[in-house]
Write an enzyme that holds these catalytic residues in place. Structure first.
Site, PDB file in Angstrom:
ATOM      1  N   ASP A  30       0.593  -0.935   0.127  1.00 50.42           N
ATOM      2  CA  ASP A  30       0.508   0.030  -0.099  1.00 50.42           C
ATOM      3  C   ASP A  30       0.843   1.183  -0.093  1.00 50.42           C
ATOM      4  O   ASP A  30       1.873   0.998   0.463  1.00 50.42           O
ATOM      5  CB  ASP A  30      -0.971   0.552   1.570  1.00 50.42           C
ATOM      6  CG  ASP A  30      -2.418   1.254   1.407  1.00 50.42           C
ATOM      7  OD1 ASP A  30      -2.369   1.730   0.382  1.00 50.42           O
ATOM      8  OD2 ASP A  30      -2.980   0.940   2.513  1.00 50.42           O
ATOM      9  N   LEU A  35      10.675 -20.268  -4.166  1.00 57.19           N
ATOM     10  CA  LEU A  35       9.597 -19.693  -3.472  1.00 57.19           C
ATOM     11  C   LEU A  35       8.638 -20.150  -4.304  1.00 57.19           C
ATOM     12  O   LEU A  35       8.541 -20.012  -5.677  1.00 57.19           O
ATOM     13  CB  LEU A  35      10.139 -18.274  -3.696  1.00 57.19           C
ATOM     14  CG  LEU A  35       8.988 -17.363  -3.499  1.00 57.19           C
ATOM     15  CD1 LEU A  35       8.744 -16.947  -1.730  1.00 57.19           C
ATOM     16  CD2 LEU A  35       9.484 -15.875  -3.621  1.00 57.19           C
ATOM     17  N   HIS A  72       2.845   3.237  -8.802  1.00 56.26           N
ATOM     18  CA  HIS A  72       2.633   1.896  -8.663  1.00 56.26           C
ATOM     19  C   HIS A  72       3.942   1.508 -10.539  1.00 56.26           C
ATOM     20  O   HIS A  72       4.329   0.053  -9.416  1.00 56.26           O
ATOM     21  CB  HIS A  72       1.348   1.599 -10.178  1.00 56.26           C
ATOM     22  CG  HIS A  72       0.454   2.113  -9.470  1.00 56.26           C
ATOM     23  ND1 HIS A  72      -0.136   1.695  -8.510  1.00 56.26           N
ATOM     24  CD2 HIS A  72      -0.799   2.874 -10.113  1.00 56.26           C
ATOM     25  CE1 HIS A  72      -1.296   1.897  -7.809  1.00 56.26           C
ATOM     26  NE2 HIS A  72      -2.170   2.568  -8.641  1.00 56.26           N
TER      27      HIS A  72
HETATM   28  C1  FPP Z   1      -1.616   0.508  -4.062  1.00 61.09           C
HETATM   29  O1  FPP Z   1      -1.368   1.597  -3.859  1.00 61.09           O
HETATM   30  C2  FPP Z   1      -1.410  -0.710  -4.320  1.00 61.09           C
HETATM   31  C3  FPP Z   1      -2.110  -1.021  -5.478  1.00 61.09           C
HETATM   32  C4  FPP Z   1      -3.333  -1.265  -5.106  1.00 61.09           C
HETATM   33  C5  FPP Z   1      -1.298  -1.964  -7.022  1.00 61.09           C
HETATM   34  C6  FPP Z   1      -0.518  -2.488  -6.395  1.00 61.09           C
HETATM   35  C7  FPP Z   1       1.124  -2.819  -7.156  1.00 61.09           C
HETATM   36  C8  FPP Z   1       2.038  -3.083  -7.515  1.00 61.09           C
HETATM   37  C9  FPP Z   1       2.867  -2.758  -6.838  1.00 61.09           C
HETATM   38  C10 FPP Z   1       2.531  -3.706  -9.348  1.00 61.09           C
HETATM   39  C11 FPP Z   1       2.392  -4.514 -10.246  1.00 61.09           C
HETATM   40  C12 FPP Z   1       2.303  -5.637  -8.679  1.00 61.09           C
HETATM   41  C13 FPP Z   1       3.086  -6.578  -9.500  1.00 61.09           C
HETATM   42  C14 FPP Z   1       2.561  -8.052  -8.867  1.00 61.09           C
HETATM   43  C15 FPP Z   1       4.195  -6.997 -10.692  1.00 61.09           C
HETATM   44  P1  FPP Z   1      -2.523   2.239  -3.711  1.00 61.09           P
HETATM   45  O2  FPP Z   1      -2.705   2.904  -5.197  1.00 61.09           O
HETATM   46  O3  FPP Z   1      -4.180   2.277  -2.484  1.00 61.09           O
HETATM   47  O4  FPP Z   1      -1.603   4.237  -2.841  1.00 61.09           O
HETATM   48  P2  FPP Z   1      -2.480   4.822  -1.984  1.00 61.09           P
HETATM   49  O5  FPP Z   1      -2.996   4.710  -0.649  1.00 61.09           O
HETATM   50  O6  FPP Z   1      -1.166   6.188  -1.393  1.00 61.09           O
HETATM   51  O7  FPP Z   1      -3.587   5.612  -2.462  1.00 61.09           O
END
Ligand code: FPP
Length: 248
Positions: A22, A133, A39
């Site tokens: 997050d 893993l 992201h």
């Molecule tokens: C949460 O941050 C994150 C996500 C919803 C997406 C996670 C995806 C990745 C890290 C990239 C792709 C993953 C892989 C496995 C290759 P948020 O957008 O909710 O952040 P915020 O709370 O600060 O708005």
């Protein structure tokens, strides 16, 4: 400061670690960039953590990459995340192979765009005989969705006389979850200073240790994973028993 890696007890490495990644959006805002930049940077954290998990002998790593609720984000962000997934799978497959990583998914994969599904299937097949893993991506996943689905299938089996209600117990129910073959996580990590579970592995984390860090996901690296594991190793897991019972 010495790396947390050298301070870990090799005999009590958790078998399964789950992570709620997050803070990508806030990280991007902090850097004056669009959310998608957060992201993209988050993929580097994924790479580092996958490597680190393999290095210390974690057997299962589950990453919450896209929740059922994430579909409600603005279309541009959802599209960008799907593109990023496709791209990340393309780019990372070779290094996953080199690191002996197996890949699988939990969640409503049928709801993912065809392109993502195809890439995933190919990558999963390619890495299928690896023995290191097990990387599990939670995609279009939510725990309540998973549990309701499990109940539907179980009820169907009862109605088809394949199953008698009297024999339903925890172990049997778990066979109907997406995580049927996967041990419960001993450790759940959430980044970005939020203290929530957000519909992630609700059944499976019944006895997991929870670890929260202020770090935003794009700043999280393998040494942060080692620190979380070190913290976990210094806790007493009682599973409802008393400390004295654990010693005897
Ligand atoms: C949460 O941050 C994150 C996500 C919803 C997406 C996670 C995806 C990745 C890290 C990239 C792709 C993953 C892989 C496995 C290759 P948020 O957008 O909710 O952040 P915020 O709370 O600060 O708005």
């Amino acid at each position: 400061m010495e790396s947390f890696r050298n301070r870990l007890n090799k005999n009590t490495i958790p078998e399964h670690v789950a992570i709620i990644m997050d803070g990508n959006g806030r990280w991007a805002a902090k850097h004056g960039k669009a959310r998608v930049f957060g992201h993209e940077s988050g993929v580097e954290s994924v790479r580092s953590v996958v490597e680190g998990a393999g290095e210390i002998g974690i057997k299962y790593l589950t990453l919450y990459a896209f929740s059922t609720e994430n579909w409600d984000r603005p279309k541009e962000e959802v599209d960008a995340l799907m593109e990023l997934l496709v791209h990340a799978i393309e780019i990372e497959t070779e290094s996953l192979m080199k690191n002996n990583v197996r890949l699988s998914t939990i969640g409503d994969i049928d709801s993912m765009p065809t392109k993502v599904k195809e890439k995933l299937e190919r990558c999963i097949d390619f890495l299928n005989s690896n023995t290191g893993l097990n990387l599990i991506l939670a995609l279009s996943y939510s725990s309540k969705w998973e549990i309701v689905n499990a109940v539907k299938e179980l009820v169907q089996d009862v109605m088809n006389n394949k199953l008698k209600p009297e024999i339903i117990n925890n172990e049997l129910f778990e066979n109907y979850l997406n995580t049927a073959e996967i041990p419960d996580p001993e450790l759940l990590i959430r980044t970005s200073g939020e203290y929530r579970i957000s519909n992630f592995l609700l059944w499976q984390i019944a006895y997991s240790e929870l670890y929260f860090t202020e770090k935003l996901w794009p700043d999280f690296r393998k040494d942060d994973l080692f620190e979380a594991v070190f913290d976990y190793q210094n806790r007493e897991r009682r599973f409802g028993k008393t400390s004295e019972q654990l010693i005897s």
